[in-house]
Write an enzyme that holds these catalytic residues in place. Structure first.
Site, PDB file in Angstrom:
ATOM      1  N   PRO A   2       0.836  -1.204   0.000  1.00 18.63           N
ATOM      2  CA  PRO A   2       0.000   0.000   0.000  1.00 18.63           C
ATOM      3  C   PRO A   2       0.873   1.258   0.000  1.00 18.63           C
ATOM      4  O   PRO A   2       1.866   1.314   0.706  1.00 18.63           O
ATOM      5  CB  PRO A   2      -0.776  -0.097   1.310  1.00 18.63           C
ATOM      6  CG  PRO A   2      -0.631  -1.497   1.771  1.00 18.63           C
ATOM      7  CD  PRO A   2       0.653  -2.001   1.197  1.00 18.63           C
ATOM      8  N   GLU A   3       0.519   2.220  -0.831  1.00 15.67           N
ATOM      9  CA  GLU A   3       1.256   3.484  -0.894  1.00 15.67           C
ATOM     10  C   GLU A   3       0.364   4.599  -0.336  1.00 15.67           C
ATOM     11  O   GLU A   3      -0.729   4.332   0.142  1.00 15.67           O
ATOM     12  CB  GLU A   3       1.666   3.780  -2.344  1.00 15.67           C
ATOM     13  CG  GLU A   3       2.497   2.653  -2.951  1.00 15.67           C
ATOM     14  CD  GLU A   3       2.940   2.953  -4.378  1.00 15.67           C
ATOM     15  OE1 GLU A   3       3.040   4.136  -4.740  1.00 15.67           O
ATOM     16  OE2 GLU A   3       3.184   1.997  -5.118  1.00 15.67           O
ATOM     17  N   HIS A  94      -4.881 -15.398   8.469  1.00 17.11           N
ATOM     18  CA  HIS A  94      -3.731 -14.553   8.816  1.00 17.11           C
ATOM     19  C   HIS A  94      -4.110 -13.367   9.700  1.00 17.11           C
ATOM     20  O   HIS A  94      -3.456 -12.333   9.657  1.00 17.11           O
ATOM     21  CB  HIS A  94      -3.036 -14.087   7.530  1.00 17.11           C
ATOM     22  CG  HIS A  94      -2.610 -15.232   6.658  1.00 17.11           C
ATOM     23  ND1 HIS A  94      -1.591 -16.080   7.017  1.00 17.11           N
ATOM     24  CD2 HIS A  94      -3.085 -15.695   5.472  1.00 17.11           C
ATOM     25  CE1 HIS A  94      -1.442 -17.007   6.086  1.00 17.11           C
ATOM     26  NE2 HIS A  94      -2.340 -16.792   5.133  1.00 17.11           N
ATOM     27  N   ARG A 113       1.997 -11.692   5.038  1.00 19.48           N
ATOM     28  CA  ARG A 113       3.460 -11.739   5.092  1.00 19.48           C
ATOM     29  C   ARG A 113       4.038 -11.372   6.461  1.00 19.48           C
ATOM     30  O   ARG A 113       5.250 -11.462   6.664  1.00 19.48           O
ATOM     31  CB  ARG A 113       4.046 -10.799   4.016  1.00 19.48           C
ATOM     32  CG  ARG A 113       3.623 -11.134   2.575  1.00 19.48           C
ATOM     33  CD  ARG A 113       4.420 -12.284   1.987  1.00 19.48           C
ATOM     34  NE  ARG A 113       5.832 -11.999   1.922  1.00 19.48           N
ATOM     35  CZ  ARG A 113       6.445 -11.365   0.923  1.00 19.48           C
ATOM     36  NH1 ARG A 113       5.746 -10.940  -0.105  1.00 19.48           N
ATOM     37  NH2 ARG A 113       7.741 -11.164   0.939  1.00 19.48           N
ATOM     38  N   ARG A 158      22.076  14.458  -6.296  1.00 20.23           N
ATOM     39  CA  ARG A 158      22.099  13.003  -6.113  1.00 20.23           C
ATOM     40  C   ARG A 158      22.346  12.296  -7.445  1.00 20.23           C
ATOM     41  O   ARG A 158      21.570  12.434  -8.378  1.00 20.23           O
ATOM     42  CB  ARG A 158      20.767  12.537  -5.500  1.00 20.23           C
ATOM     43  CG  ARG A 158      20.394  13.235  -4.196  1.00 20.23           C
ATOM     44  CD  ARG A 158      21.193  12.735  -3.011  1.00 20.23           C
ATOM     45  NE  ARG A 158      21.146  11.286  -2.864  1.00 20.23           N
ATOM     46  CZ  ARG A 158      20.149  10.631  -2.252  1.00 20.23           C
ATOM     47  NH1 ARG A 158      19.158  11.291  -1.704  1.00 20.23           N
ATOM     48  NH2 ARG A 158      20.172   9.315  -2.174  1.00 20.23           N
TER      49      ARG A 158
END
Ligand SMILES: [Zn+2]
Length: 277
Positions: A2-3, A94, A113, A158
């Site tokens: 998820p972002e 889960h 996970r 950078r």
């Protein structure tokens, strides 16, 4: 994973469904989901009787402000899902943490996970002292201080690919793989261009593309990718409208050139070789 738009979608659901109600109990089914405190004996008893006054989001972190002071922090990581269900709903395999609310309602944390984490921050302690990941975050993309100038300062010196830089949470908090690919497409920048090689106009375009792409995805309720579900178990809509992410070999929506997929620093990148340079 998820972002920002997915976490924001979850935050909005939590704010609507769980606030102003007392937490009546809880259960920790997987001990290592607790990042702080480490013991269940300290976690659940503290929460009981607390009302959640509001939910905030910082990057991909969710923070619930508690009525007795302190806050509850949650990070979904790879596969974490928060679900608002009736307590009688069959436990998913889960299920890691359960928080009980009135009327047999439950906030359930399901995580295949097991990278997801919960923190209980005591009153009068700054969240970032316990949730140390908060210390490294850059500005929120919707912050008024997030300007092209800020972005330029963060990436101009950078010598790394811009895609890799965008994934560093210290530049834009909450940015992840899907929306970095989308924002680079919208700004016409190839993912492997080095930060040092970006021109001022490109950085301006990238800045507005980041804000636009994230806002669009929030409006769509998050993505269809990566098994994301909102609090009520419904997927978002963004994936159907994606410009490049997940579209390897499919024609570019602008010029019909097949979308390419490459790897940079171990992460997949989708781009149009014709629209992006
Ligand atoms: Zn194209």
């Amino acid at each position: 994973m998820p972002e920002l738009p997915e976490v924001e979608t979850v935050r909005r659901g939590l704010d609507k469904l769980t606030t102003k109600q007392p937490i009546e109990g809880g259960e920790v089914l997987l001990q290592r989901t607790l990042a702080y405190p480490l013991s269940n004996a300290e976690f659940c008893p503290y929460l009981v009787g607390n009302l959640i006054s509001s939910w905030e989001r910082r990057g991909k972190y969710l923070l619930a402000r508690l009525s007795s002071g302190g806050c509850l922090g949650v990070h979904l990581r790879m596969t974490g899902q928060l679900l608002w269900v009736n307590q009688n709903t069959l436990l998913q395999k889960h299920t890691r943490i359960r928080l009980f609310f009135p009327d047999s309602q439950e906030l359930r944390f399901v995580d295949t996970r097991t990278f997801g984490k919960f923190w209980l921050v005591p009153p009068d302690v700054a969240p970032e002292t316990i949730i140390t990941g908060l210390q490294k975050l850059g500005l929120e993309p919707f912050d008024s201080e997030f300007t092209p100038n800020y972005l330029a300062k963060k990436i101009n010196k950078r010598r790394r690919p811009i895609k890799t830089l965008l994934l560093e949470q210290s530049i834009v908090a909450g940015m992840g793989n899907i929306y970095a690919d989308e924002a680079l497409f919208k700004s016409g920048i190839k993912p492997d261009v080095l930060g040092t090689d970006l021109k001022e106009t490109q950085i301006q375009q990238l800045h507005s593309a980041i804000v636009e792409v994230l806002q669009t995805a929030i409006d769509q309720g998050g993505t269809t990718f990566s098994d994301f579900l909102n609090l009520l178990g419904v997927s978002g809509n963004y994936g159907n409208a994606a410009w490049v992410y997940g579209r390897k070999g499919e024609p570019c929506r602008v010029c019909k050139t097949p979308i390419q997929k490459i790897k940079l620093s171990g992460r997949s990148c989708h781009f149009c070789p014709s629209c992006q340079s």
